[in-house]
Design a protein around this motif. Structure first.
Motif: not given
Length: 401
Positions: A158-161, A167-170, A218-226, A252-254
Protein backbone atom coordinates in the motif's frame (compact mmCIF):
# COMPACT_ATOMS: atom_id res chain seq x y z
CA UNK A 1 -36.98 -0.02 6.73
CA UNK A 2 -35.03 -0.90 9.89
CA UNK A 3 -36.20 0.76 13.13
CA UNK A 4 -34.53 0.56 16.54
CA UNK A 5 -36.48 1.11 19.75
CA UNK A 6 -34.21 1.81 22.75
CA UNK A 7 -36.05 1.93 26.07
CA UNK A 8 -35.31 0.28 29.42
CA UNK A 9 -39.03 -0.34 30.08
CA UNK A 10 -40.01 -3.64 28.45
CA UNK A 11 -43.71 -2.75 28.32
CA UNK A 12 -42.95 0.47 26.45
CA UNK A 13 -40.53 -0.93 23.85
CA UNK A 14 -42.65 -4.00 23.15
CA UNK A 15 -45.78 -1.87 22.95
CA UNK A 16 -44.17 0.43 20.38
CA UNK A 17 -42.92 -2.63 18.49
CA UNK A 18 -46.44 -4.11 18.29
CA UNK A 19 -47.87 -0.81 17.10
CA UNK A 20 -45.26 -0.40 14.36
CA UNK A 21 -45.81 -3.97 13.17
CA UNK A 22 -49.54 -3.33 12.98
CA UNK A 23 -49.21 -0.19 10.87
CA UNK A 24 -46.04 -1.17 8.96
CA UNK A 25 -45.84 -5.00 8.87
CA UNK A 26 -42.95 -5.01 6.37
CA UNK A 27 -40.59 -3.04 8.62
CA UNK A 28 -37.88 -4.69 10.71
CA UNK A 29 -38.07 -3.57 14.35
CA UNK A 30 -35.12 -4.12 16.72
CA UNK A 31 -35.25 -3.69 20.51
CA UNK A 32 -32.63 -2.55 23.03
CA UNK A 33 -33.03 -2.18 26.79
CA UNK A 34 -29.81 -0.17 27.24
CA UNK A 35 -27.49 2.03 25.20
CA UNK A 36 -24.94 -0.80 25.14
CA UNK A 37 -27.49 -3.06 23.44
CA UNK A 38 -28.46 -0.20 21.11
CA UNK A 39 -24.85 0.31 20.05
CA UNK A 40 -24.59 -3.43 19.24
CA UNK A 41 -27.75 -3.32 17.11
CA UNK A 42 -26.57 -0.27 15.18
CA UNK A 43 -23.22 -1.90 14.48
CA UNK A 44 -24.82 -5.12 13.22
CA UNK A 45 -27.76 -3.71 11.25
CA UNK A 46 -28.31 -0.80 8.90
CA UNK A 47 -30.72 1.24 11.02
CA UNK A 48 -32.60 4.13 9.40
CA UNK A 49 -34.65 5.29 12.40
CA UNK A 50 -34.10 5.25 16.18
CA UNK A 51 -36.72 5.89 18.88
CA UNK A 52 -34.83 6.35 22.13
CA UNK A 53 -35.93 7.02 25.68
CA UNK A 54 -34.09 9.81 27.53
CA UNK A 55 -33.51 7.94 30.81
CA UNK A 56 -31.48 4.93 29.72
CA UNK A 57 -28.97 2.84 31.73
CA UNK A 58 -25.35 3.30 30.69
CA UNK A 59 -25.79 6.57 28.79
CA UNK A 60 -28.88 8.74 28.57
CA UNK A 61 -30.77 8.95 25.29
CA UNK A 62 -29.73 12.51 24.45
CA UNK A 63 -26.05 11.73 24.94
CA UNK A 64 -26.46 8.51 22.94
CA UNK A 65 -27.96 10.47 20.06
CA UNK A 66 -25.30 13.17 20.26
CA UNK A 67 -22.30 10.87 20.07
CA UNK A 68 -23.93 8.68 17.38
CA UNK A 69 -24.52 11.50 14.89
CA UNK A 70 -20.97 11.45 13.54
CA UNK A 71 -20.91 7.71 12.83
CA UNK A 72 -24.53 7.47 11.66
CA UNK A 73 -25.36 10.85 10.05
CA UNK A 74 -28.22 9.44 7.94
CA UNK A 75 -30.23 8.05 10.90
CA UNK A 76 -33.47 9.82 11.86
CA UNK A 77 -33.90 10.20 15.63
CA UNK A 78 -37.04 10.45 17.76
CA UNK A 79 -36.77 11.04 21.52
CA UNK A 80 -39.41 9.52 23.80
CA UNK A 81 -39.84 10.55 27.42
CA UNK A 82 -42.19 10.58 30.38
CA UNK A 83 -41.15 14.19 31.07
CA UNK A 84 -42.70 17.21 29.38
CA UNK A 85 -39.97 19.64 30.49
CA UNK A 86 -39.25 22.15 27.74
CA UNK A 87 -35.50 21.96 28.30
CA UNK A 88 -35.46 18.26 27.39
CA UNK A 89 -37.40 18.84 24.18
CA UNK A 90 -35.31 21.88 23.30
CA UNK A 91 -32.06 19.96 23.79
CA UNK A 92 -33.38 17.02 21.76
CA UNK A 93 -34.24 19.29 18.83
CA UNK A 94 -30.89 21.08 19.11
CA UNK A 95 -29.10 17.74 18.85
CA UNK A 96 -31.04 16.82 15.71
CA UNK A 97 -34.08 14.87 16.90
CA UNK A 98 -36.87 14.90 14.34
CA UNK A 99 -39.57 14.68 17.01
CA UNK A 100 -40.20 14.43 20.77
CA UNK A 101 -42.88 12.01 21.98
CA UNK A 102 -44.38 11.87 25.47
CA UNK A 103 -45.34 8.59 27.12
CA UNK A 104 -47.83 7.03 26.80
CA UNK A 105 -47.57 7.28 23.02
CA UNK A 106 -50.85 7.08 21.12
CA UNK A 107 -51.10 4.82 18.08
CA UNK A 108 -52.09 7.62 15.69
CA UNK A 109 -49.37 9.98 16.92
CA UNK A 110 -46.75 7.24 16.48
CA UNK A 111 -48.08 6.44 13.01
CA UNK A 112 -47.89 10.12 12.05
CA UNK A 113 -44.26 10.37 13.17
CA UNK A 114 -43.23 7.12 11.44
CA UNK A 115 -44.90 8.14 8.17
CA UNK A 116 -43.26 11.58 8.20
CA UNK A 117 -39.81 10.14 8.79
CA UNK A 118 -40.25 7.42 6.18
CA UNK A 119 -41.12 10.14 3.66
CA UNK A 120 -37.95 12.02 4.62
CA UNK A 121 -35.83 8.91 4.28
CA UNK A 122 -37.32 8.13 0.87
CA UNK A 123 -36.53 11.67 -0.28
CA UNK A 124 -32.86 11.10 0.51
CA UNK A 125 -31.41 10.35 -2.88
CA UNK A 126 -29.90 6.96 -3.60
CA UNK A 127 -26.80 8.70 -4.84
CA UNK A 128 -26.19 10.50 -1.55
CA UNK A 129 -26.71 7.30 0.44
CA UNK A 130 -24.27 5.42 -1.77
CA UNK A 131 -21.78 8.27 -1.38
CA UNK A 132 -22.12 8.06 2.38
CA UNK A 133 -21.54 4.32 2.32
CA UNK A 134 -18.46 4.77 0.14
CA UNK A 135 -17.10 7.40 2.51
CA UNK A 136 -17.69 5.08 5.45
CA UNK A 137 -15.96 2.18 3.68
CA UNK A 138 -12.92 4.34 2.89
CA UNK A 139 -12.85 5.50 6.51
CA UNK A 140 -12.76 1.92 7.81
CA UNK A 141 -10.08 0.98 5.27
CA UNK A 142 -7.89 3.93 6.29
CA UNK A 143 -8.30 3.19 9.98
CA UNK A 144 -7.67 -0.52 9.48
CA UNK A 145 -4.39 0.24 7.70
CA UNK A 146 -3.33 2.62 10.45
CA UNK A 147 -4.17 0.06 13.13
CA UNK A 148 -1.90 -2.50 11.44
CA UNK A 149 0.82 0.14 11.04
CA UNK A 150 0.63 1.13 14.73
CA UNK A 151 0.83 -2.53 15.74
CA UNK A 152 3.98 -3.03 13.64
CA UNK A 153 2.22 -5.39 11.22
CA UNK A 154 2.85 -5.64 7.48
CA UNK A 155 0.64 -3.41 5.30
CA UNK A 156 1.73 -4.96 2.03
CA UNK A 157 2.45 -2.73 -0.93
CA UNK A 158 0.00 0.00 0.00
CA UNK A 159 1.23 3.48 -0.94
CA UNK A 160 0.85 5.70 2.14
CA UNK A 161 2.21 8.89 0.56
CA UNK A 162 -1.22 10.51 -0.11
CA UNK A 163 -2.19 9.78 3.50
CA UNK A 164 1.13 11.04 4.91
CA UNK A 165 0.79 14.35 3.05
CA UNK A 166 -2.23 15.18 5.23
CA UNK A 167 -0.30 14.53 8.44
CA UNK A 168 3.17 16.03 8.09
CA UNK A 169 3.14 16.76 11.84
CA UNK A 170 0.91 14.84 14.20
CA UNK A 171 0.32 13.60 17.74
CA UNK A 172 -0.87 10.24 19.01
CA UNK A 173 -3.35 10.08 21.86
CA UNK A 174 -4.20 6.81 23.60
CA UNK A 175 -7.15 6.14 25.88
CA UNK A 176 -6.57 3.11 28.09
CA UNK A 177 -9.64 1.59 29.76
CA UNK A 178 -9.83 -0.34 33.02
CA UNK A 179 -12.88 -2.50 32.27
CA UNK A 180 -12.00 -5.82 33.88
CA UNK A 181 -13.94 -8.66 32.24
CA UNK A 182 -17.02 -6.65 31.26
CA UNK A 183 -18.01 -5.91 27.67
CA UNK A 184 -16.28 -2.84 26.25
CA UNK A 185 -18.52 -2.20 23.24
CA UNK A 186 -20.24 0.84 24.74
CA UNK A 187 -17.00 2.27 26.17
CA UNK A 188 -15.22 2.00 22.80
CA UNK A 189 -18.21 3.62 21.11
CA UNK A 190 -18.14 6.54 23.59
CA UNK A 191 -14.38 7.13 23.38
CA UNK A 192 -14.33 6.96 19.58
CA UNK A 193 -17.14 9.47 19.21
CA UNK A 194 -15.96 11.90 21.91
CA UNK A 195 -12.41 11.98 20.54
CA UNK A 196 -13.63 12.22 16.93
CA UNK A 197 -15.74 15.24 17.85
CA UNK A 198 -12.82 16.97 19.58
CA UNK A 199 -10.45 16.14 16.71
CA UNK A 200 -12.87 17.64 14.18
CA UNK A 201 -13.04 20.84 16.24
CA UNK A 202 -9.29 21.18 16.66
CA UNK A 203 -7.78 19.86 13.43
CA UNK A 204 -7.93 16.62 11.47
CA UNK A 205 -7.48 12.97 12.33
CA UNK A 206 -9.33 9.86 13.45
CA UNK A 207 -9.61 7.22 16.19
CA UNK A 208 -9.21 3.43 16.00
CA UNK A 209 -9.79 0.60 18.47
CA UNK A 210 -6.23 -0.56 19.10
CA UNK A 211 -7.11 -3.54 21.29
CA UNK A 212 -9.77 -4.53 23.80
CA UNK A 213 -8.57 -2.12 26.48
CA UNK A 214 -7.36 0.84 24.43
CA UNK A 215 -8.12 3.19 21.56
CA UNK A 216 -5.55 5.18 19.58
CA UNK A 217 -6.11 8.57 18.04
CA UNK A 218 -4.12 10.44 15.38
CA UNK A 219 -4.46 14.22 15.31
CA UNK A 220 -2.89 17.06 13.33
CA UNK A 221 -3.77 20.28 15.15
CA UNK A 222 -4.88 23.60 13.74
CA UNK A 223 -2.45 26.47 14.11
CA UNK A 224 -2.37 28.02 17.62
CA UNK A 225 -4.10 24.98 19.15
CA UNK A 226 -2.38 23.51 22.21
CA UNK A 227 -2.20 19.72 22.50
CA UNK A 228 -2.22 19.96 26.31
CA UNK A 229 -5.57 21.73 26.20
CA UNK A 230 -6.87 19.10 23.80
CA UNK A 231 -5.80 16.39 26.25
CA UNK A 232 -7.48 18.16 29.18
CA UNK A 233 -10.72 18.63 27.22
CA UNK A 234 -10.68 14.95 26.32
CA UNK A 235 -10.36 14.03 30.00
CA UNK A 236 -13.25 16.29 31.04
CA UNK A 237 -15.64 14.95 28.40
CA UNK A 238 -14.67 11.32 28.91
CA UNK A 239 -15.07 11.59 32.68
CA UNK A 240 -18.63 12.74 32.11
CA UNK A 241 -19.53 9.92 29.71
CA UNK A 242 -17.51 6.87 30.77
CA UNK A 243 -18.51 4.65 33.67
CA UNK A 244 -15.10 2.98 34.06
CA UNK A 245 -11.66 4.30 35.08
CA UNK A 246 -9.39 5.34 32.20
CA UNK A 247 -6.11 6.99 31.24
CA UNK A 248 -5.32 9.51 28.51
CA UNK A 249 -1.70 9.20 27.29
CA UNK A 250 -0.19 11.68 24.87
CA UNK A 251 2.84 11.38 22.57
CA UNK A 252 5.14 14.21 21.61
CA UNK A 253 4.86 15.77 18.16
CA UNK A 254 5.79 13.29 15.39
CA UNK A 255 6.62 13.67 11.71
CA UNK A 256 7.69 10.14 10.72
CA UNK A 257 5.12 7.35 10.38
CA UNK A 258 7.87 4.74 10.49
CA UNK A 259 8.35 5.33 14.22
CA UNK A 260 4.64 5.05 15.12
CA UNK A 261 4.96 1.43 16.43
CA UNK A 262 7.82 2.45 18.74
CA UNK A 263 5.90 5.52 19.96
CA UNK A 264 2.87 3.34 20.73
CA UNK A 265 5.03 0.93 22.74
CA UNK A 266 6.43 3.85 24.77
CA UNK A 267 2.88 5.13 25.39
CA UNK A 268 1.79 1.69 26.60
CA UNK A 269 4.80 1.58 28.92
CA UNK A 270 4.01 5.07 30.23
CA UNK A 271 0.41 4.06 30.95
CA UNK A 272 1.64 1.34 33.32
CA UNK A 273 3.14 4.02 35.59
CA UNK A 274 0.13 6.36 35.57
CA UNK A 275 -2.91 6.26 37.80
CA UNK A 276 -6.29 5.72 36.20
CA UNK A 277 -8.73 8.62 36.26
CA UNK A 278 -11.52 7.99 38.80
CA UNK A 279 -14.92 6.83 37.70
CA UNK A 280 -17.32 9.61 36.68
CA UNK A 281 -19.45 9.26 39.80
CA UNK A 282 -16.40 10.26 41.84
CA UNK A 283 -16.11 13.90 40.82
CA UNK A 284 -16.56 14.18 37.05
CA UNK A 285 -19.66 16.33 37.48
CA UNK A 286 -17.77 18.63 39.82
CA UNK A 287 -14.93 18.95 37.31
CA UNK A 288 -17.39 19.76 34.52
CA UNK A 289 -18.91 22.52 36.66
CA UNK A 290 -15.42 23.89 37.41
CA UNK A 291 -14.89 24.20 33.66
CA UNK A 292 -18.28 25.91 33.36
CA UNK A 293 -17.50 28.41 36.15
CA UNK A 294 -14.24 29.40 34.49
CA UNK A 295 -16.02 29.82 31.15
CA UNK A 296 -18.75 31.95 32.74
CA UNK A 297 -16.13 34.16 34.38
CA UNK A 298 -14.54 34.82 30.99
CA UNK A 299 -17.75 35.13 28.94
CA UNK A 300 -20.44 36.51 31.27
CA UNK A 301 -20.90 39.59 29.04
CA UNK A 302 -22.10 37.36 26.16
CA UNK A 303 -25.52 35.82 25.53
CA UNK A 304 -24.84 33.00 27.94
CA UNK A 305 -28.05 30.97 28.17
CA UNK A 306 -28.21 27.80 30.24
CA UNK A 307 -28.59 25.75 27.04
CA UNK A 308 -25.49 27.31 25.46
CA UNK A 309 -23.41 26.78 28.60
CA UNK A 310 -24.53 23.16 28.90
CA UNK A 311 -23.52 22.50 25.29
CA UNK A 312 -20.02 23.90 25.95
CA UNK A 313 -19.34 21.12 28.49
CA UNK A 314 -21.32 18.39 26.71
CA UNK A 315 -24.20 18.11 29.22
CA UNK A 316 -27.92 18.33 28.64
CA UNK A 317 -29.43 21.49 30.20
CA UNK A 318 -31.54 19.79 32.88
CA UNK A 319 -28.62 17.70 34.17
CA UNK A 320 -26.25 20.68 34.00
CA UNK A 321 -28.70 22.85 35.96
CA UNK A 322 -28.93 20.20 38.69
CA UNK A 323 -25.14 19.79 38.99
CA UNK A 324 -24.59 23.56 38.93
CA UNK A 325 -26.93 24.16 41.86
CA UNK A 326 -25.36 21.31 43.84
CA UNK A 327 -21.89 22.82 43.30
CA UNK A 328 -22.64 26.55 43.80
CA UNK A 329 -25.79 26.60 45.93
CA UNK A 330 -27.38 28.91 43.34
CA UNK A 331 -29.45 28.40 40.23
CA UNK A 332 -27.57 29.05 36.98
CA UNK A 333 -29.54 32.17 36.06
CA UNK A 334 -29.22 33.61 39.57
CA UNK A 335 -25.45 32.99 39.55
CA UNK A 336 -24.89 34.72 36.21
CA UNK A 337 -27.14 37.63 37.20
CA UNK A 338 -25.24 38.12 40.46
CA UNK A 339 -21.90 38.03 38.65
CA UNK A 340 -23.06 40.61 36.12
CA UNK A 341 -24.60 43.00 38.63
CA UNK A 342 -21.63 42.87 41.01
CA UNK A 343 -19.39 43.76 38.07
CA UNK A 344 -21.82 46.57 37.17
CA UNK A 345 -21.46 48.01 40.69
CA UNK A 346 -17.70 48.19 40.22
CA UNK A 347 -18.02 49.81 36.81
CA UNK A 348 -20.47 52.41 38.14
CA UNK A 349 -17.63 53.76 40.29
CA UNK A 350 -15.86 54.89 37.09
CA UNK A 351 -17.44 58.30 36.30
CA UNK A 352 -16.48 58.42 32.61
CA UNK A 353 -18.40 55.25 31.77
CA UNK A 354 -21.93 55.79 30.48
CA UNK A 355 -24.74 53.60 31.77
CA UNK A 356 -25.38 52.10 28.34
CA UNK A 357 -21.72 51.13 28.05
CA UNK A 358 -21.76 49.53 31.51
CA UNK A 359 -24.93 47.59 30.69
CA UNK A 360 -23.37 46.23 27.49
CA UNK A 361 -20.12 45.31 29.24
CA UNK A 362 -21.94 43.13 31.75
CA UNK A 363 -24.18 41.41 29.21
CA UNK A 364 -27.33 43.55 28.97
CA UNK A 365 -28.13 44.93 25.53
CA UNK A 366 -31.37 46.50 26.80
CA UNK A 367 -30.79 49.44 29.19
CA UNK A 368 -34.32 49.20 30.58
CA UNK A 369 -33.86 45.52 31.44
CA UNK A 370 -30.48 46.27 33.04
CA UNK A 371 -32.03 49.01 35.19
CA UNK A 372 -34.90 46.75 36.24
CA UNK A 373 -32.56 43.91 37.24
CA UNK A 374 -30.24 46.27 39.15
CA UNK A 375 -33.11 47.91 41.03
CA UNK A 376 -34.70 44.56 41.89
CA UNK A 377 -31.42 43.36 43.39
CA UNK A 378 -30.19 46.53 45.18
CA UNK A 379 -33.40 48.60 45.58
CA UNK A 380 -31.68 51.46 43.71
CA UNK A 381 -31.41 52.34 40.06
CA UNK A 382 -27.85 52.35 38.61
CA UNK A 383 -27.95 56.16 38.56
CA UNK A 384 -29.09 56.35 42.19
CA UNK A 385 -26.38 53.90 43.21
CA UNK A 386 -23.71 55.96 41.42
CA UNK A 387 -24.96 59.16 43.08
CA UNK A 388 -25.01 57.50 46.49
CA UNK A 389 -21.40 56.34 46.08
CA UNK A 390 -20.38 59.84 44.95
CA UNK A 391 -21.94 61.31 48.12
CA UNK A 392 -20.17 58.70 50.24
CA UNK A 393 -16.84 59.76 48.76
CA UNK A 394 -17.56 63.44 49.44
CA UNK A 395 -18.43 62.63 53.03
CA UNK A 396 -15.24 60.63 53.48
CA UNK A 397 -16.79 57.17 53.34
CA UNK A 398 -14.79 55.47 50.57
CA UNK A 399 -16.19 51.98 51.10
CA UNK A 400 -18.85 51.20 48.50
CA UNK A 401 -21.96 49.55 49.84
Amino acid sequence: MNILIADDERVIREGIQRTIRQICPDYEVYLASSTEEAVKVMEEHQIQMVLTDILMPGLNGLEFMKISKRRYPHVKWVVISAHSEFSYAQEAVRLGARDYLLKPIGKYRLQEVINNLVAEIQQDSKKSLEGERLKTSLKYLREGVFQRLASGLDIGNLDLSPFIQNYLNFYLIMVQLDTGDKSVRLEHFIVENVLSELIARNGRGFVVSYDRQSLLGLISLKENTQIEQFQENAKVHLMHSLKVPFQVILSGQCSDFNIVPQVVIRMRTASASQAFEPEPNKGSGEKAIDVALQYIKEHYSEDLTLEKMASVIFLNPAYFSQLFKQKTGQGYKEYVTTLRLEQAKRLLLIPKLKLAEIAERVGYQDMRHFTQMFRKRYHLTPTEYRQQQYINVLMGNNDPE
